[in-house]
Design a protein around this motif. Structure first.
Motif, short mmCIF file in Angstrom:
data_model
loop_
_atom_site.label_atom_id
_atom_site.label_comp_id
_atom_site.label_asym_id
_atom_site.label_seq_id
_atom_site.Cartn_x
_atom_site.Cartn_y
_atom_site.Cartn_z
N LEU A 157 0.85 -1.18 0.00
CA LEU A 157 0.00 0.00 0.00
C LEU A 157 0.88 1.23 0.00
O LEU A 157 1.87 1.29 0.72
CB LEU A 157 -0.90 0.02 1.25
N SER A 158 0.51 2.20 -0.80
CA SER A 158 1.29 3.43 -0.87
C SER A 158 0.34 4.62 -0.91
O SER A 158 -0.62 4.63 -1.67
CB SER A 158 2.18 3.42 -2.11
N ASP A 159 0.62 5.59 -0.07
CA ASP A 159 -0.15 6.83 -0.07
C ASP A 159 0.84 7.92 -0.46
O ASP A 159 1.54 8.46 0.40
CB ASP A 159 -0.74 7.08 1.33
N PRO A 160 0.94 8.24 -1.74
CA PRO A 160 2.01 9.16 -2.19
C PRO A 160 1.85 10.56 -1.62
O PRO A 160 0.75 11.03 -1.35
CB PRO A 160 1.86 9.16 -3.71
N ILE A 161 2.98 11.21 -1.43
CA ILE A 161 3.01 12.59 -0.95
C ILE A 161 2.54 13.51 -2.07
O ILE A 161 2.97 13.37 -3.21
CB ILE A 161 4.45 12.98 -0.52
N ARG A 162 1.67 14.44 -1.74
CA ARG A 162 1.25 15.42 -2.74
C ARG A 162 2.42 16.33 -3.10
O ARG A 162 3.21 16.71 -2.24
CB ARG A 162 0.11 16.28 -2.20
N SER A 219 2.69 19.53 -1.12
CA SER A 219 3.07 19.43 0.29
C SER A 219 4.51 19.87 0.51
O SER A 219 4.82 20.61 1.44
CB SER A 219 2.90 18.00 0.80
N ASP A 263 2.78 6.38 13.28
CA ASP A 263 3.23 5.41 12.28
C ASP A 263 4.58 4.79 12.65
O ASP A 263 5.28 5.25 13.55
CB ASP A 263 3.36 6.07 10.90
N THR A 284 8.36 4.40 8.10
CA THR A 284 7.37 5.18 7.36
C THR A 284 7.54 6.67 7.66
O THR A 284 7.56 7.50 6.74
CB THR A 284 5.93 4.75 7.75
N VAL A 309 8.65 9.51 4.87
CA VAL A 309 7.77 10.65 4.57
C VAL A 309 8.51 11.96 4.84
O VAL A 309 8.44 12.91 4.05
CB VAL A 309 6.46 10.56 5.39
N ASP A 323 -8.58 21.01 2.00
CA ASP A 323 -7.55 19.99 2.23
C ASP A 323 -6.24 20.36 1.55
O ASP A 323 -5.30 19.58 1.53
CB ASP A 323 -8.04 18.61 1.76
#
Length: 195
Positions: free
Chosen positions: A6-11, A14, A34, A38, A42, A139
């Motif tokens: 699972l990956s939640d990429p950095i915008r 940001s 976390d 992780t 990040v 957001d």
């Protein structure tokens, strides 16, 4: 046997947002529950200095003095529990920092309430919204930067106006007092004062 990644990429924005905050003189700390790997990954992607990652278990062992030193030299905190977030906020405040805390979950409520300004982000839980002083409805992180810039602009305008008022009122007081000492009861009339 299977493997799920699972990956939640950095915008992209940001990193730009945090760079702008750093240019404004704002120190950024990443405080998360976390895993340390992780958190440090990040932090690197966001451009934060990652000399060491402080764990929640370390914070439990630290005295208030040791924690105050730690928050000055570390930017990444991992496996942090809700009360430990509050201790980090208190340590920063004891070092003379004005602390703004952003959060969205129940686990952030203590720190949001204890910080100088608690900021709940757009998708925050009801408890985080209640604990926060301010709720950012967008957001997009740049909305926070815009709010900081606007706040600083208003503060500078207030300072300028106070300085102007102080100077004009001081000059007026000197003229009135000089008139009293020179036995001139009415030195300035109402129109003189207005002008």
């Amino acid at each position: 046997v299977g493997l799920v990644l699972l990956s939640d990429p950095i915008r992209i924005e940001s990193r730009l947002c945090l760079d702008e905050l750093a240019r404004m003189g704002i120190k950024i700390l990443l405080v998360t529950g976390d895993h340390p790997i992780t958190a440090s990954t990040v932090a690197r992607l966001l451009g934060l200095p990652v000399s060491q990652t402080v764990l929640g278990s370390d914070i439990e062992a630290y005295s208030p003095e040791k924690l105050s030193q730690c928050v000055e030299h570390s930017a990444v905190f991992a496996r942090i529990e809700p009360r430990q977030k509050e201790r980090i906020v208190s340590a920063l405040q004891s070092n003379g920092h004005v602390v703004a805390m952003t959060g969205d979950g129940i686990n952030d409520a203590f720190a949001l309430k204890h910080s100088d300004i608690g900021i709940a982000v757009a998708n925050a839980t009801d408890i985080a919204r209640e604990a926060a002083d301010m709720v950012v409805t967008s957001d997009n992180l740049f909305s926070m930067n815009a709010a900081i810039r606007e706040g600083r602009r208003v503060f500078a305008l207030i300072q300028t106006m106070l300085l102007f008022s102080l100077c004009t009122m001081s000059a007026l007081a000197i003229v009135v007092l000089a008139g009293l000492f020179l036995a001139q009861p009415i030195v300035l009339g109402p129109l003189h004062i207005v002008w």
